[in-house]
Design a protein around this motif. Structure first.
Motif: not given
Length: 459
Positions: A72, A76-80
């Motif tokens: 992630e 990943g797409k949930t982390t900036s």
């Protein structure tokens, strides 16, 4: 402060003089890279340093995975973007000896005028510094390429790609030229699940003769926009099969049936031979890449797709089959100028001695041993490459470095190579192992850095 000093990788005074006098200011011809041409055309300013430094760069992704970083924080797409950037800085801080440890620090200095040492402690400061620099200077692809003193770059384009971007770039008035290299890998890899979808992008193709005609038509279209080089990527060279055998395999696959590994190799063996003959017919230099074992991790391939950092060095020894391919083409006056990129360092000497068997006055170094590539474009790999090249070939004919990268910040790799090259020559000069004629050596360095590749690829 950064540990990168003016004499980085230059261990003697002669090496320093060679680099700063002859190599440093030479232009760059990046004759093999994976930069997206549409990004160069659109030329949009970047929003933050992550977009330039980490997005799409699987070299950096692999390093983070080797340190046990959760995916992630890599793709990943949930982390900036910031979280991913800070994570990379943390990982890089202790990656001593890895080429990224050097390259990233040089990139920071070269493109952001920042000499802060990259590590976890400084990560926030570097993030803010670089983003302020981007906002103040409006960093775009054009600016990065021109700042790097690039005159030409060859992108890598599949046979069915839209070519309209290239004339559009030419009209932009950039100080560099962007030219596509022709690649038919997706037409070659008959075992791929999407194979028939790729074939259908070429139009009506029912038989192997149709495919050959389409390939030639597309090559002609590439040549119209400036193409002088083609890429062929193989794990190993395959036996040259008869066309009739390849026709049977192609017909089977077009019916939607799966092919065996043996059938796949029959088709690839024939199509490799066909492509080389075609490239010779049109005077196209061929960049043959061998030795990569691709997509080892099936789970991650399904999750992230191709070219995301899950390839490795193959053990296949195809030197005898390469010899048979070159020999047959040579007998038929159909052996094109060829640059052999080898990913397995144990094959350096075998390949170097083989290419010496097929040279001609068609070009200086008609058959080239390409530069240290991919997993080998590091200090150890480059030094070994130079040792093997000089021991059994002619360094004066060498076409020099490339980036093979998807990152616009990769151009300092050329100077990384140039420093190693000058250090190699400087060491021999100081040990009394070669001429002391600095100007003569300097002209050879200029040839290797730029002029040989310009001549070889008809620029």
């Amino acid at each position: 402060m950064s540990y990168i000093k003016e004499n980085f990788l230059l261990t003697n005074k002669t090496a320093e003089k060679l680099y700063f006098t002859y190599a440093k200011d030479m232009p760059i011809f990046d004759y093999h890279c994976h930069l997206p041409e549409k990004q160069i055309l659109e030329n949009k300013p970047f929003n933050d340093v992550f977009e330039i430094w980490l997005a799409g760069d699987h070299y950096k992704w692999r390093l983070m995975r080797n340190y046990g970083v959760n995916e992630e924080f890599i793709t990943g797409k949930t982390t900036s973007n910031k979280e991913k950037f800070l994570t990379y800085c943390r990982v890089l801080g202790t990656a001593f000896g890895n080429p990224l440890y050097h390259w990233s620090q040089v990139e920071l200095k070269e493109f952001f005028n920042c000499e802060i040492e990259i590590n976890e402690e400084n990560a926030e400061l570097i993030w803010d510094w670089c983003n302020d620099y981007i906002r103040l200077n409006g960093i775009t692809p054009q600016k990065l390429i021109e700042q790097s003193n690039v005159t030409h770059l060859f992108t890598t384009n599949e046979i069915f790609d839209d070519l309209s971007t290239f004339p559009a770039i030419a009209k932009k008035g950039y100080k560099f030229k962007v030219i596509p290299a022709f690649r038919a890998d997706k037409i070659m890899n008959i075992e791929a699940a999407q194979y028939n979808e790729f074939i259908e992008k070429l139009g009506a193709v029912s038989a192997l003769n149709d495919l050959e005609e389409k390939i030639e038509q597309r090559l002609q279209a590439f040549i119209e926009v400036g193409t002088t080089a083609a890429d062929v990527a193989l794990q190993r060279v395959y036996p040259i099969a008869e066309k009739s055998a390849a026709e049977v395999v192609f017909a089977k696959r077009r019916k939607g049936e799966a092919v065996t590994e043996e059938e796949s190799e029959i088709f690839k063996g024939y199509l490799t031979y066909f492509l080389f003959k075609l490239y010779a017919k049109y005077g196209i230099a061929t960049e043959l890449h061998i030795g990569a074992m691709r997509n080892n991790n099936a789970q991650m391939l399904e999750k992230l797709g191709l070219d995301t950092g899950f390839d490795s060095i193959a053990e296949d020894n195809s030197i005898k089959l390469m010899s048979r391919l070159f020999d047959r083409l040579n007998k038929e006056n159909s052996l094109p100028k060829t640059i052999v990129f080898n990913l397995n360092p144990k094959m350096n000497a075998e390949i170097m001695t083989l290419i010496g068997c097929f040279q001609s006055d068609e070009a200086k170094g008609k058959i080239q041993y390409g530069p240290a590539w991919w997993f080998l474009d590091n200090k150890v790999g480059m030094e070994k490459h130079l040792e093997d090249l000089t021991a059994t070939g002619h360094i004066g004919a060498f076409v020099g470095m490339l980036t093979d990268s998807r990152s616009l910040l990769s151009y300092p790799r050329h100077h990384y190579f140039r420093r190693i090259l000058c250090n190699y020559f400087g060491g021999m000069m100081e040990r009394g192992e070669m001429t002391q004629d600095e100007k003569l050596v300097g002209e050879v360095i200029k040839d290797i850095c730029y002029r040989n590749s310009i001549a070889y690829l008809n620029m």
